[in-house]
Design a protein around this motif. Structure first.
Motif, PDB file in Angstrom:
ATOM      1  N   SER A 125      -4.939  -1.975  16.812  1.00 29.41           N
ATOM      2  CA  SER A 125      -6.053  -1.286  16.183  1.00 29.41           C
ATOM      3  C   SER A 125      -5.556  -0.326  15.122  1.00 29.41           C
ATOM      4  N   THR A 126      -6.196  -0.415  13.968  1.00 29.52           N
ATOM      5  CA  THR A 126      -5.869   0.495  12.872  1.00 29.52           C
ATOM      6  C   THR A 126      -6.996   1.467  12.597  1.00 29.52           C
ATOM      7  N   ARG A 127      -8.056   1.416  13.422  1.00 32.06           N
ATOM      8  CA  ARG A 127      -9.161   2.333  13.203  1.00 32.06           C
ATOM      9  C   ARG A 127      -8.796   3.718  13.716  1.00 32.06           C
ATOM     10  N   GLN A 139     -12.682  -7.927  10.811  1.00 34.25           N
ATOM     11  CA  GLN A 139     -12.933  -7.180  12.038  1.00 34.25           C
ATOM     12  C   GLN A 139     -12.402  -7.916  13.255  1.00 34.25           C
ATOM     13  N   ILE A 197     -11.213   7.049   3.637  1.00 36.54           N
ATOM     14  CA  ILE A 197     -11.267   5.593   3.790  1.00 36.54           C
ATOM     15  C   ILE A 197     -12.195   4.982   2.746  1.00 36.54           C
ATOM     16  N   THR A 204      -9.566  -3.012   3.065  1.00 35.32           N
ATOM     17  CA  THR A 204      -9.584  -3.506   4.444  1.00 35.32           C
ATOM     18  C   THR A 204      -9.929  -2.428   5.466  1.00 35.32           C
ATOM     19  N   PRO A 205      -9.352  -1.208   5.407  1.00 38.33           N
ATOM     20  CA  PRO A 205      -9.720  -0.198   6.416  1.00 38.33           C
ATOM     21  C   PRO A 205     -11.206   0.125   6.443  1.00 38.33           C
ATOM     22  N   TYR A 206     -11.864   0.127   5.312  1.00 37.98           N
ATOM     23  CA  TYR A 206     -13.291   0.428   5.310  1.00 37.98           C
ATOM     24  C   TYR A 206     -14.103  -0.755   5.840  1.00 37.98           C
ATOM     25  N   GLN A 213     -13.149  -2.737   8.115  1.00 37.36           N
ATOM     26  CA  GLN A 213     -12.970  -2.707   9.566  1.00 37.36           C
ATOM     27  C   GLN A 213     -13.933  -1.744  10.253  1.00 37.36           C
ATOM     28  N   THR A 214     -14.352  -0.710   9.566  1.00 44.61           N
ATOM     29  CA  THR A 214     -15.262   0.278  10.149  1.00 44.61           C
ATOM     30  C   THR A 214     -16.710   0.043   9.756  1.00 44.61           C
ATOM     31  N   ASP A 253      -8.758  -7.306  13.401  1.00 38.99           N
ATOM     32  CA  ASP A 253      -8.530  -5.936  13.864  1.00 38.99           C
ATOM     33  C   ASP A 253      -8.713  -5.834  15.368  1.00 38.99           C
ATOM     34  N   ARG A 277       0.821  -1.206   0.000  1.00 39.64           N
ATOM     35  CA  ARG A 277       0.000   0.000   0.000  1.00 39.64           C
ATOM     36  C   ARG A 277       0.858   1.260   0.000  1.00 39.64           C
TER      37      ARG A 277
END
Length: 617
Positions: free
Chosen positions: A585-587, A577, A222, A554-556, A558-559, A580, A185
């Motif tokens: 935590s990456t949020r 999730q 995101i 992946t980041p989206y 996770q949220t 995560d 990334r």
């Protein structure tokens, strides 16, 4: 000698020659060694020049006698040397036309006049005998079709330029790229940074508010990455032309699409995806046909050069992005597989196909007047920051003027050339009675031309400032072999990005091409930093594209708060999730940004065929 006897018989050496020579003896010391140094190795002792056999030589010698005398007294003076040459050329016109060897007689006359004015009688007779017996003047020296370039069959013995093909930069990823590459990334972020995506994000939110009004909720970065990740994954699965409903279907689709976002949300983002402000676009379009994406393009095209140093060979060629929709500068190129599309000109590293620089062709300027020397200007713009490299291009770009400009920039050139160019000698264009796989060479001080006949009636012409002689390997000249080895840089990247493309309309087709090239350049940088990554696997680029797409979505995921209904998609969301929650935590901390979606016009909820809830508008 026979030649001396003929010259004395024709009274070329008149009685007043001793007086003329005495006037020029003071200037003989200025004669450089290179002008009077002729090798005996290239002489053919059995060769009798055709000029001496000509029945019309008496007219030529008579004209030479009448012209050399008065000119010899002033030829060494610089201010009158050019006048003598012009007068000599015009004076031999009638004599040259009476014989069968006009060009050869012209060369012999100029040489004889020059040497007579700068040498003694004994030296003149020796040099004339050697000059007239050389194939260089009798057979193999010729002028271009325009008459401004003299080509010779003998290679130049001048050493090549020391600055040419001396690369001061180490090929491969630069230090800046190596220091910033940590994962897949981060490699993509070097080529498509947040500064560019923020422009697209602001324009998309502005367009969303214009279309949906207060119902539009602000889109964040995101969700932008998730949208781009789905585009890449669609290219990995070779589904860029597939229906969106099929991609999100529980039977024919992929679980990762349903796990990332609902189909309606993807369609809404695609509906308002913008790269500029629509309000002032008409005014900007008056002077710029690329106004719809100009800001994003200009910022992105400057990203690849600082991250990668190309190798010794750089390919410059045209790339056609297939597109048949409405576009003011759509091009028709029958030689390309797609025929219709948007034309790019790219400069790529010949070894890795890394897209180092690009330009978009937007058609003729306002007024309909075509640009002069456009091909040369494009090559010089694309290679502006290169030094010591060799440029390989096709016959659309190759010309004698381009070769001169590239040499000034310490660059060499190898390329095919069209037969209608005025700088070509007519002798190279003839293929009659030439055997198959035969080659003919012509040279100037720093340029080589080759004419090869691969099959009957076909003539392949190449121009090179990289090669100094006519080396032949097997049945092909070395010039052709080097050209074939370095000509495919742009064609190769065109093939590779088409295999996993994410393109969907103008101007989005240009942005899709930017995404495709960014992903491929990121792949080249990633392998340059990690050469052993998946070393034993054949489809390393496909694995890279898949990992890149998953890293962006992946980041989206996770949220995500609304879980899809299909079990396979639910499993993906739970797994991501869960990882995560168990790992670091990456949020983002603090209040979460609102999820961009459009409020429903009604409150009716229906179930789609894939088991997901949908809103009826």
């Amino acid at each position: 000698m026979a030649l001396k006897m003929i010259l004395e018989e024709r009274e070329v050496f008149d009685r007043d020659e001793d007086e003329e020579i005495s006037e020029t003896e003071d200037h003989i010391s200025e004669v450089s060694q290179s002008e009077s140094n002729f090798d005996d190795d290239i002489l053919d002792e059995d060769f009798v020049p055709t000029i001496l056999k000509s029945r019309k030589r008496s007219g030529f010698l008579h004209c030479a006698r009448s012209t050399i005398g008065p000119a010899g007294r002033t030829i060494l003076k610089p201010q009158k040397r050019s006048g003598f040459l012009r007068g000599a050329q015009s004076a031999i016109g009638p004599a040259g036309r009476t014989g069968k060897e006009k060009g050869k007689a012209k060369e012999v006359f100029l040489w004889s006049a020059w040497l007579k004015a700068r040498s003694s009688r004994e030296k003149l007779s020796q040099l004339l005998d050697r000059l007239l017996r050389r194939k260089f003047l009798a057979r193999s020296s010729c002028l271009s079709k325009a008459g401004d370039i003299s080509w010779s069959s003998c290679p130049s013995k001048q050493p090549p330029r020391l600055s040419a093909n001396v690369i001061t930069m180490e090929p491969g990823p630069t230090r800046m790229a190596i220091s910033h590459v940590t994962d897949i990334r981060s490699t993509f972020h070097l080529l498509m940074p947040d500064s560019i995506l923020q422009i697209i994000l602001d324009c998309t939110n502005r367009e969303g508010r214009r279309v949906y009004g207060e119902k539009w909720k602000v889109m964040d970065m995101i969700l932008m990455y998730a949208y781009l990740g789905l585009l890449y994954l669609a290219g990995v699965f070779k589904s860029n032309g597939e229906s969106l409903h099929s991609l999100w279907s529980a039977e024919t689709g992929r679980e990762i699409f349903r796990a990332t976002m609902f189909l309606d949300k993807f369609q809404i983002i695609s509906r308002v995806f913008q790269f500029d402000n629509r309000d002032d676009r008409p005014a900007r379009r008056q002077t710029d046909k690329l106004a719809a994406i100009r800001t994003v393009w200009d910022k992105w095209v400057h990203r690849p050069p600082p991250l990668f140093n190309p190798g010794p060979n750089v390919t410059v060629d045209e790339q056609l992005m297939p597109f048949r929709g409405r576009c003011p500068f759509r091009q028709y190129m029958p030689s390309k597989p797609a025929k219709y599309g948007i034309k790019f000109t790219a400069a790529c590293d010949a070894a890795t196909s890394y897209a180092w620089n690009l330009q978009v062709y937007t058609g003729k300027p306002e007024g309909g007047v075509p640009e002069r020397n456009q091909a040369m200007r494009v090559v010089l713009d694309l290679c502006e920051k290169l030094k010591g490299h060799n440029i390989t291009c096709d016959n659309f770009f190759t010309s004698y003027k381009l070769r001169q400009e590239l040499l000034k920039r310490k660059l060499t050139m190898v390329g095919t050339i069209r037969k209608n160019k005025p700088e070509l000698p007519p002798q190279l264009l003839q293929t009659k009675d030439r055997p198959i796989n035969s080659s003919m060479f012509m040279y100037t001080a720093d340029t080589s031309l080759v004419s090869c006949v691969p099959r009957k009636g076909m003539n392949v012409l190449l121009m090179s400032t990289l090669h100094r002689d006519g080396t032949i390997c097997g049945q092909k000249p070395q010039i052709i072999l080097d050209y074939n080895a370095t000509k495919g840089g742009v064609d190769n990247i065109d093939k590779l990005v088409t295999a996993y493309t994410c393109k969907r309309s103008w101007p989005q087709v240009i942005f899709s091409d930017m995404l495709d090239i960014s992903a491929y350049n990121a792949f080249v940088l990633w392998l340059g930093v990690n050469p052993h990554w998946n070393y034993h696997k054949l489809q390393r680029r496909r694995f890279f594209m898949e990992e890149l797409g998953k890293a962006l979505v992946t980041p989206y995921i996770q949220t995500r708060q609304h879980i899809p209904r299909t079990p396979s998609s639910v499993a993906i969301v739970r797994r991501i999730q869960g990882e995560d929650a168990s790992g670091p935590s990456t949020r983002p901390t603090g209040p979460q940004p609102p999820v961009p979606e459009v409020a429903a016009k009604t409150t009716t909820i229906v179930w789609t065929q894939d088991g997901e809830e949908d809103t009826v508008w």
